[in-house]
Enzyme design. Structure first.
Site, mmCIF file in Angstrom:
data_model
loop_
_atom_site.group_PDB
_atom_site.id
_atom_site.type_symbol
_atom_site.label_atom_id
_atom_site.label_comp_id
_atom_site.label_asym_id
_atom_site.label_seq_id
_atom_site.Cartn_x
_atom_site.Cartn_y
_atom_site.Cartn_z
ATOM 1 N N HIS A 11 -0.546 19.425 -25.245
ATOM 2 C CA HIS A 11 -0.694 18.119 -25.089
ATOM 3 C C HIS A 11 -2.119 17.444 -25.596
ATOM 4 C CE1 HIS A 11 2.643 18.407 -22.460
ATOM 5 N NE2 HIS A 11 2.729 17.127 -22.316
ATOM 6 N N LYS A 17 2.833 11.849 -10.462
ATOM 7 C CA LYS A 17 2.120 11.199 -11.457
ATOM 8 C C LYS A 17 2.730 9.779 -11.858
ATOM 9 C CE LYS A 17 -0.928 14.623 -13.465
ATOM 10 N NZ LYS A 17 -1.263 15.014 -14.793
ATOM 11 N N GLU A 65 -4.247 18.149 -9.631
ATOM 12 C CA GLU A 65 -4.686 18.477 -10.811
ATOM 13 C C GLU A 65 -6.244 18.987 -10.644
ATOM 14 O OE1 GLU A 65 -2.989 17.063 -14.459
ATOM 15 O OE2 GLU A 65 -4.870 17.393 -15.546
ATOM 16 N N ARG A 99 0.907 -1.129 0.149
ATOM 17 C CA ARG A 99 -0.039 0.026 0.042
ATOM 18 C C ARG A 99 0.773 1.190 0.105
ATOM 19 N NH1 ARG A 99 -3.001 -3.241 3.626
ATOM 20 N NH2 ARG A 99 -4.999 -3.994 2.709
ATOM 21 N N HIS A 121 6.809 11.852 -27.794
ATOM 22 C CA HIS A 121 5.772 12.386 -27.266
ATOM 23 C C HIS A 121 5.928 13.689 -27.229
ATOM 24 C CE1 HIS A 121 3.115 13.860 -24.193
ATOM 25 N NE2 HIS A 121 4.021 14.307 -23.391
ATOM 26 N N LYS A 170 7.901 23.396 -12.734
ATOM 27 C CA LYS A 170 6.829 22.365 -12.250
ATOM 28 C C LYS A 170 6.588 22.332 -10.942
ATOM 29 C CE LYS A 170 5.209 17.992 -13.321
ATOM 30 N NZ LYS A 170 5.078 16.626 -14.181
ATOM 31 N N ARG A 200 -3.016 22.699 -12.273
ATOM 32 C CA ARG A 200 -1.905 21.699 -12.837
ATOM 33 C C ARG A 200 -2.148 21.588 -14.316
ATOM 34 N NH1 ARG A 200 0.720 16.669 -10.253
ATOM 35 N NH2 ARG A 200 2.161 15.914 -11.878
ATOM 36 N N ASN A 251 -0.544 20.813 -19.371
ATOM 37 C CA ASN A 251 -1.040 19.921 -20.546
ATOM 38 C C ASN A 251 -0.810 20.909 -21.760
ATOM 39 O OD1 ASN A 251 -1.338 17.630 -19.100
ATOM 40 N ND2 ASN A 251 -3.559 18.647 -18.468
ATOM 41 N N GLU A 298 9.043 20.243 -23.709
ATOM 42 C CA GLU A 298 8.728 20.222 -22.698
ATOM 43 C C GLU A 298 9.234 21.701 -21.839
ATOM 44 O OE1 GLU A 298 5.973 18.726 -21.581
ATOM 45 O OE2 GLU A 298 6.034 16.681 -22.460
ATOM 46 N N HIS A 357 -1.709 15.146 -28.387
ATOM 47 C CA HIS A 357 -2.427 13.716 -28.202
ATOM 48 C C HIS A 357 -3.219 13.278 -29.535
ATOM 49 C CE1 HIS A 357 -3.721 10.306 -25.919
ATOM 50 N NE2 HIS A 357 -5.022 10.765 -26.427
HETATM 51 P P1 NAD Z 1 11.465 6.573 -22.366
HETATM 52 O O1 NAD Z 1 11.544 6.279 -20.832
HETATM 53 O O2 NAD Z 1 11.076 5.534 -22.988
HETATM 54 O O3 NAD Z 1 13.239 6.857 -22.726
HETATM 55 C C1 NAD Z 1 13.414 7.347 -23.852
HETATM 56 C C2 NAD Z 1 14.591 6.360 -24.363
HETATM 57 O O4 NAD Z 1 15.744 6.998 -23.777
HETATM 58 C C3 NAD Z 1 14.455 4.898 -24.179
HETATM 59 O O5 NAD Z 1 14.859 3.966 -25.321
HETATM 60 C C4 NAD Z 1 15.374 4.768 -23.166
HETATM 61 O O6 NAD Z 1 16.078 3.349 -22.872
HETATM 62 C C5 NAD Z 1 16.447 5.585 -23.461
HETATM 63 N N1 NAD Z 1 17.333 6.263 -22.428
HETATM 64 C C6 NAD Z 1 16.832 6.661 -21.392
HETATM 65 N N2 NAD Z 1 17.857 7.509 -20.584
HETATM 66 C C7 NAD Z 1 19.260 7.378 -21.192
HETATM 67 C C8 NAD Z 1 20.453 7.660 -21.338
HETATM 68 N N3 NAD Z 1 20.847 8.486 -20.345
HETATM 69 N N4 NAD Z 1 21.140 7.475 -22.419
HETATM 70 C C9 NAD Z 1 20.675 6.816 -23.194
HETATM 71 N N5 NAD Z 1 19.441 6.049 -23.446
HETATM 72 C C10 NAD Z 1 18.684 6.477 -22.458
HETATM 73 O O7 NAD Z 1 10.858 8.107 -22.604
HETATM 74 P P2 NAD Z 1 10.804 9.574 -21.795
HETATM 75 O O8 NAD Z 1 10.840 10.195 -22.935
HETATM 76 O O9 NAD Z 1 11.861 9.805 -20.866
HETATM 77 O O10 NAD Z 1 9.499 9.359 -20.855
HETATM 78 C C11 NAD Z 1 8.033 9.128 -21.645
HETATM 79 C C12 NAD Z 1 7.231 8.319 -20.795
HETATM 80 O O11 NAD Z 1 6.951 9.425 -19.613
HETATM 81 C C13 NAD Z 1 5.743 8.354 -21.325
HETATM 82 O O12 NAD Z 1 5.470 6.923 -20.945
HETATM 83 C C14 NAD Z 1 5.066 9.455 -20.816
HETATM 84 O O13 NAD Z 1 3.625 8.936 -20.352
HETATM 85 C C15 NAD Z 1 5.765 9.522 -19.442
HETATM 86 N N6 NAD Z 1 5.490 10.917 -18.906
HETATM 87 C C16 NAD Z 1 5.174 11.017 -17.595
HETATM 88 C C17 NAD Z 1 5.149 12.182 -16.796
HETATM 89 C C18 NAD Z 1 4.562 12.310 -15.406
HETATM 90 O O14 NAD Z 1 4.238 13.218 -15.056
HETATM 91 N N7 NAD Z 1 4.426 11.061 -14.650
HETATM 92 C C19 NAD Z 1 5.307 13.335 -17.624
HETATM 93 C C20 NAD Z 1 5.597 13.351 -18.981
HETATM 94 C C21 NAD Z 1 5.724 11.871 -19.635
HETATM 95 N N1 GLY Z 2 2.883 16.096 -17.094
HETATM 96 C C1 GLY Z 2 1.908 16.774 -16.591
HETATM 97 C C2 GLY Z 2 1.969 16.452 -15.164
HETATM 98 O O1 GLY Z 2 2.586 16.082 -14.527
HETATM 99 O O2 GLY Z 2 0.782 17.227 -14.889
#
Ligand code: NAD
Ligand code: GLY
Length: 382
Positions: free
Chosen positions: A270, A157, A259, A135, A287, A249, A263, A267, A199, A274
Site C-alpha cells: 500500500h 475501519k 493498529e 454516538r 486501489h 484479517k 495491523r 498495508n 488483497e 498509494h
Molecule cells: P466500491 O465500493 O467503489 O465498489 C466498486 C464498484 O463495484 C462500484 O461501482 C460498485 O457500484 C460496484 N459494485 C459493488 N458490488 C457490486 C456487485 N455485486 N455487482 C456489480 N457491481 C457492484 O469499491 P471497493 O473496491 O469495494 O472498495 C474501495 C473502498 O474501500 C475505498 O474507498 C477504500 O478506501 C475502502 N477500503 C476500506 C478498508 C477498510 O478497512 N475499511 C479496506 C480497504 C479498502
Molecule cells: N485495510 C487495512 C486495515 O484494515 O487495517
C-alpha cells in the site's frame, strides 16, 4: 412484545470469528447468505421490530436490494433503504450527512441498526454514519465486492475522504456481523474482481503460505488468467480464498484492533501503491491494481536489500500475473515519488515505513530503506 429468535439455518455458511476482547463478532461466508440476512440478525440477538436502515448504491440496489429488504422484512424487522450515489468521489462528509438525515427521518434509536450493502465505499460510509449517529449504533456489513469481502468489511475501519487525502476522517467502529454471499459477485465487473484478488494475494504473502500455495496452484494451471475472473477461479476455490483471507484479517485485527503495531502489515503493497494512486491521479488505477504494483515494488525493494530471494519474488510475480493485475512501475519523476512517500500516513520522524517480505508468508516492518535502495527497486520494475 418479545420474540424468541429461531435458530439460524446457516445453510452452507462457514463462520469465522473476529476474537476481539470486547464485542467479538462472526464473519459468515456462503452462497445464499444474503437471503438469510434477517434470520442471521435474529440469531445475533437483534429483535424483530428493530428499525433497520439498509444503505446501498444504485447498482447494488438494482441487483440485491429487494433480496436484502425482503429477508429483513420477512424476519420482522422494520426496515427501509437509502440509496446513495456510487463512487470514491462520493465518499465525503456530505454523503454521510445524507445517511444521518435518513437516520433522523426513520427515527433510528440507540438499539437500531444500519446495514451496509455494497462495496468498500458504501461500507466505509455506512459504518462511519453508524459510528456517529447517537454516538454509535450497530452496523452490519454485507459486502458485495471481492475487495470488501476480504478486507474493507472486516476490522472496523470506517470513514470518508477529505480534500487533503483519502480516509482522513473516520472512526474505528466494529460491525456486529459480516455476512458474505459470494453469489453476489456474479454481477461484479471482472476488473473489480481482479482488484480484490490483489488483497487476497497480499494475505498469502504477509502471513499465509498455504493460501499462497492455493493461489500458486491456480496460477500454474493457467499462468495468464487462472485467477483473473470468477469463472477461472471457480466456486470451490473462491470459497476457500474468501475463508482464508477473512481468517487472516480476523487474526490480525484481533491481535491489534487499533493498529498499534501488527495491523500495519495489512498495508503491504500500500505504501508504494498509494504513490501510484496519487501521482497517476485517482481513478487511473483501481486501489487493488495499485496495491499489486506496490507489492511487486516492495518485493524488488526486499530483493535489493537482500531480505528475500529472487525465487520468492518470481513466485509473487507469477501469481500477480495470473490474476491479470499490473506489475510495471509507471513512469514517474523520482523526486516526486520520494516527496510523495514523505507524505504517507506511515512516515515516522521522516522515515518511511515499508512492509517488506522476507519469505512467502513472512514480512517485516522496516523504516531503514534509503532513497537509493527505493529508487533502485523501482527501476527494476519499470
Ligand atoms: P466500491 O465500493 O467503489 O465498489 C466498486 C464498484 O463495484 C462500484 O461501482 C460498485 O457500484 C460496484 N459494485 C459493488 N458490488 C457490486 C456487485 N455485486 N455487482 C456489480 N457491481 C457492484 O469499491 P471497493 O473496491 O469495494 O472498495 C474501495 C473502498 O474501500 C475505498 O474507498 C477504500 O478506501 C475502502 N477500503 C476500506 C478498508 C477498510 O478497512 N475499511 C479496506 C480497504 C479498502
Ligand atoms: N485495510 C487495512 C486495515 O484494515 O487495517
Amino acid at each position: 412484545m418479545t420474540t424468541t429468535p429461531s435458530p439460524p439455518r446457516e445453510i452452507g455458511l462457514r463462520s469465522i470469528r473476529v476474537e476481539l476482547s470486547t464485542n467479538p463478532y462472526p464473519i459468515l461466508i456462503g452462497d445464499g447468505g444474503l437471503s438469510q440476512l434477517g434470520e442471521q440478525l435474529l440469531a445475533q440477538g437483534f429483535r424483530a421490530g428493530t428499525k433497520v436502515l439498509v444503505v446501498t448504491n444504485p447498482v447494488v440496489q438494482e441487483h440485491y436490494g429487494a433480496q436484502a429488504l425482503g429477508s429483513l422484512q420477512d424476519a420482522g424487522f422494520d426496515a427501509g433503504t437509502l440509496v446513495i450515489e456510487a463512487g470514491e468521489d462520493q465518499k465525503t462528509p456530505a454523503t454521510v450527512a445524507l445517511i444521518h438525515d435518513a437516520c433522523f427521518a426513520r427515527k433510528l434509536e440507540r438499539g437500531s441498526l444500519i446495514v451496509a450493502l455494497g462495496g468498500g465505499v458504501v461500507g466505509d460510509m455506512a459504518g462511519f454514519a453508524a459510528a456517529t449517529w447517537l454516538r454509535g449504533i450497530a452496523v452490519v456489513q454485507v459486502p458485495t465486492t471481492l475487495l470488501a469481502m476480504v478486507d474493507a468489511a472486516i476490522g472496523g475501519k470506517t470513514g470518508v475522504n477529505h480534500p487533503g487525502g483519502k480516509n482522513l476522517i473516520g472512526a474505528f467502529h466494529q460491525p456486529r456481523l459480516v455476512l458474505i454471499d459470494p453469489a453476489t459477485l456474479a454481477t461484479l465487473p471482472e476488473r473489480e474482481f481482479r482488484a480484490g484478488m490483489a488483497e487476497v494475494i497480499k494475505y498469502g504473502v504477509i502471513g499465509d503460505a498455504q493460501l499462497f500455495g492455493e493461489l500458486k496452484a491456480a496460477a500454474t494451471r493457467d499462468p495468464s488468467a487462472g485467477l483473473a475472473s470468477q469463472d477461472a477461479v471457480g466456486a470451490g476455490l473462491l470459497q476457500s480464498l474468501l475463508e482464508r483471507s477473512a481468517a487472516a484479517k480476523a487474526r490480525v485485527v484481533a491481535a491489534d484492533e487499533r493498529e498499534g503495531g501488527l495491523r500495519a502489515i495489512l498495508n503491504y503493497g500500500h505504501t508504494l501503491g498509494h504513490v501510484v494512486e496519487t501521482l497517476c491521479g485517482y481513478g487511473t488505477w483501481l486501489h487493488g491494481e495499485a496495491v499489486a504494483i506496490g507489492m511487486v515494488a516492495a518485493g524488488e525493494l526486499s530483493l535489493v536489500r537482500g531480505l528475500w530471494s529472487a525465487e520468492d519474488q518470481r513466485r509473487q510475480r507469477e501469481v500477480i500475473a495470473a490474476a491479470g493485475l499490473p506489475q510495471r512501475w509507471p513512469d514517474l519523476d523520482p523526486a516526486a515519488v520520494l516527496s510523495c512517500l514523505q507524505g504517507d500516513k506511515k512516515v515516522r520522524e521522516g522515515r518511511v515505513r515499508f512492509v517488506l517480505p522476507t519469505g512467502i508468508g513472512t514480512v517485516e516492518i522496516r523504516d531503514d530503506s534509503d532513497s537509493a535502495a527505493i529508487l533502485a527497486a523501482l527501476e527494476r520494475c519499470s
